[in-house]
Write an enzyme that holds these catalytic residues in place. Sequence first.
Site, short mmCIF file in Angstrom:
data_model
loop_
_atom_site.label_atom_id
_atom_site.label_comp_id
_atom_site.label_asym_id
_atom_site.label_seq_id
_atom_site.Cartn_x
_atom_site.Cartn_y
_atom_site.Cartn_z
N ASP A 32 -9.63 -14.03 -30.80
CA ASP A 32 -10.34 -14.53 -31.99
C ASP A 32 -10.04 -15.99 -32.30
OD1 ASP A 32 -11.44 -12.03 -32.27
OD2 ASP A 32 -10.03 -11.36 -33.81
N LEU A 45 -20.23 -16.75 -12.66
CA LEU A 45 -20.63 -17.15 -11.31
C LEU A 45 -21.36 -18.49 -11.27
CD1 LEU A 45 -21.78 -13.75 -9.74
CD2 LEU A 45 -19.55 -14.87 -9.69
N VAL A 51 -29.92 -18.00 -9.08
CA VAL A 51 -30.45 -17.35 -7.89
C VAL A 51 -30.55 -15.84 -8.09
CG1 VAL A 51 -30.15 -17.00 -5.40
CG2 VAL A 51 -29.44 -19.17 -6.45
N ARG A 59 -17.11 -15.72 -18.37
CA ARG A 59 -15.66 -15.68 -18.23
C ARG A 59 -15.00 -14.86 -19.34
NH1 ARG A 59 -13.44 -16.95 -13.32
NH2 ARG A 59 -15.17 -17.96 -12.26
N HIS A 110 -16.20 -22.72 -11.21
CA HIS A 110 -15.60 -23.49 -10.11
C HIS A 110 -16.39 -24.76 -9.79
CE1 HIS A 110 -12.50 -20.55 -9.20
NE2 HIS A 110 -13.40 -19.61 -9.33
N HIS A 125 -8.02 -25.56 -12.28
CA HIS A 125 -8.27 -24.85 -13.54
C HIS A 125 -7.06 -24.04 -13.99
CE1 HIS A 125 -9.22 -21.24 -11.05
NE2 HIS A 125 -8.86 -20.58 -12.13
N LYS A 192 -8.88 -10.17 -9.08
CA LYS A 192 -9.90 -9.89 -8.07
C LYS A 192 -10.55 -8.52 -8.30
CE LYS A 192 -7.87 -12.82 -4.51
NZ LYS A 192 -6.74 -13.26 -5.35
N ASP A 199 -18.81 -8.60 -10.77
CA ASP A 199 -19.82 -9.35 -10.04
C ASP A 199 -20.73 -8.42 -9.26
OD1 ASP A 199 -18.45 -11.49 -11.06
OD2 ASP A 199 -17.76 -12.27 -9.14
N GLN A 260 -21.81 -17.69 -1.42
CA GLN A 260 -22.14 -18.74 -0.46
C GLN A 260 -23.56 -18.58 0.09
OE1 GLN A 260 -18.99 -20.15 2.26
NE2 GLN A 260 -17.60 -18.68 1.30
#
Length: 465
Positions: A32, A45, A51, A59, A110, A125, A192, A199, A260
């Site tokens: 908060d 992303l 795309v 985030r 990124h 970062h 991860k 994702d 990629q």
Amino acid sequence: MMSSAKEMEFKVFNDSIHGHMELHPLCVKIIDTPEFQRLRNIKQLGVTYLVFPSASHNRFEHSLGVCYLAGEMVEALRKNQPDLNINEVDKLCVQIAGLCHDLGHGPFSHLWEAFLKQKGVVWHHEKQSVEMFNHLLEKNDLIGEFEKYGLHERERRFIKDLILGKGDSCDQGKQFLFQIVCNEENGIDVDKWDYFLRDGLHLNMNIIFDYRRILKFCRVNEICDEEGNKMLHIVFRGKEAYNLYEMFLVRSTLHYKAYQHRVVLLLDQMFVEAFMEADKHFTLKKLDGSGEIKLSEAHKYPETWTNLTDNIFYDIVGSHLNGLDNAKDICKKILSRKFHHFIVKSKYCFPEDVEEKKAKEELKKKAKEIEKKLDSKHSSRYLVLFSHIQFGGSCPDPFENIYFFSKENPSRSEKVDLKEIGLFPISLESARHAEFFLFDKNKDGKKEERDEAKSLFLRYLDNKN
């Protein structure tokens, strides 16, 4: 003294990945704050959203998920091995590190690092996250709240070390806590796990690994490295090797299909070019009224950084400042989908004498060489980009650093050979390969000229040349 669980009111967050997550009241205090709420406006992303239309997550929710998973992994280790003596303060430190690990991300995640790198600015970062964590504590007067739950100066330093993935602030015998949020040893961490699942959901890609099973079959063992040093590592039951293999396979799939994707790579390049042009003229005001700063300097000022989000793209588009024509032109091309024309792609195997860890630099060098040769005929008209998919990040074979135990002898750990357990180590096959893409910046270019560029491009990528 830390308050008992009964005295604390945990807040429940309904998450698309983990369902109903209960988070500690101190975590809620952090959430908060303006510094954390900023993450609602930073795409997880980056330009991939342009795309893949459903990849609109931010985030903010990822950070909540990492906080939750960090707590789940600590609890799993406590349950599996009560003798580890993990206390509530340890758990809360790891959770807060998971919550705050992305505080430092710039606009479009990124992408901002790529922009600053092109400007010649050394910036990461993770370090920015530590700076923003310090700022968040001071600006929102939270130090007293932290101490209320037993998190004093030493514990706060531990949280910052956990964000960085290394440090000397950990209690003796608890070094394994560094392998939960940001695992520098083998890449198996809750950060991860969350972004693979999150994702994958928003990219509409099936995710096949099961972190819940990994939690059921993990423990901490003492490992002796090649130098004879003994360290405590999080290790896994041998039968989970295939599950972990699938986890790394998910990573390579996400990179190949999305992160990629050739249009994503092109948009990254166009955004960076736009920010490079904007940096010459566009400025941000210091909130203390003491002057203005460039985009490439914003990370030095936490107050300014708190207000810097993906919205900067539209701030540039709508600006009336002189000198921004080039930057605005690139932005408008992006908005109207007038991307560079794709000509051809080709696979490339880099030379045997190049180490896998130096692959990216080798590929960058090759791309620039090809562009330079094409430019000698066509004056900066062509753009060469590449993708390089590694199975486990910087290490071509992540299983090099993973240890397993058996049901019969849980305190003894050893590595496994993927071939011996029937798994084909795709990392070792793919790590030396890349794909190069050729684009024409001139949308109205002639076919004959593109055919000539294509022929030269393919010739230059031949390993024999």
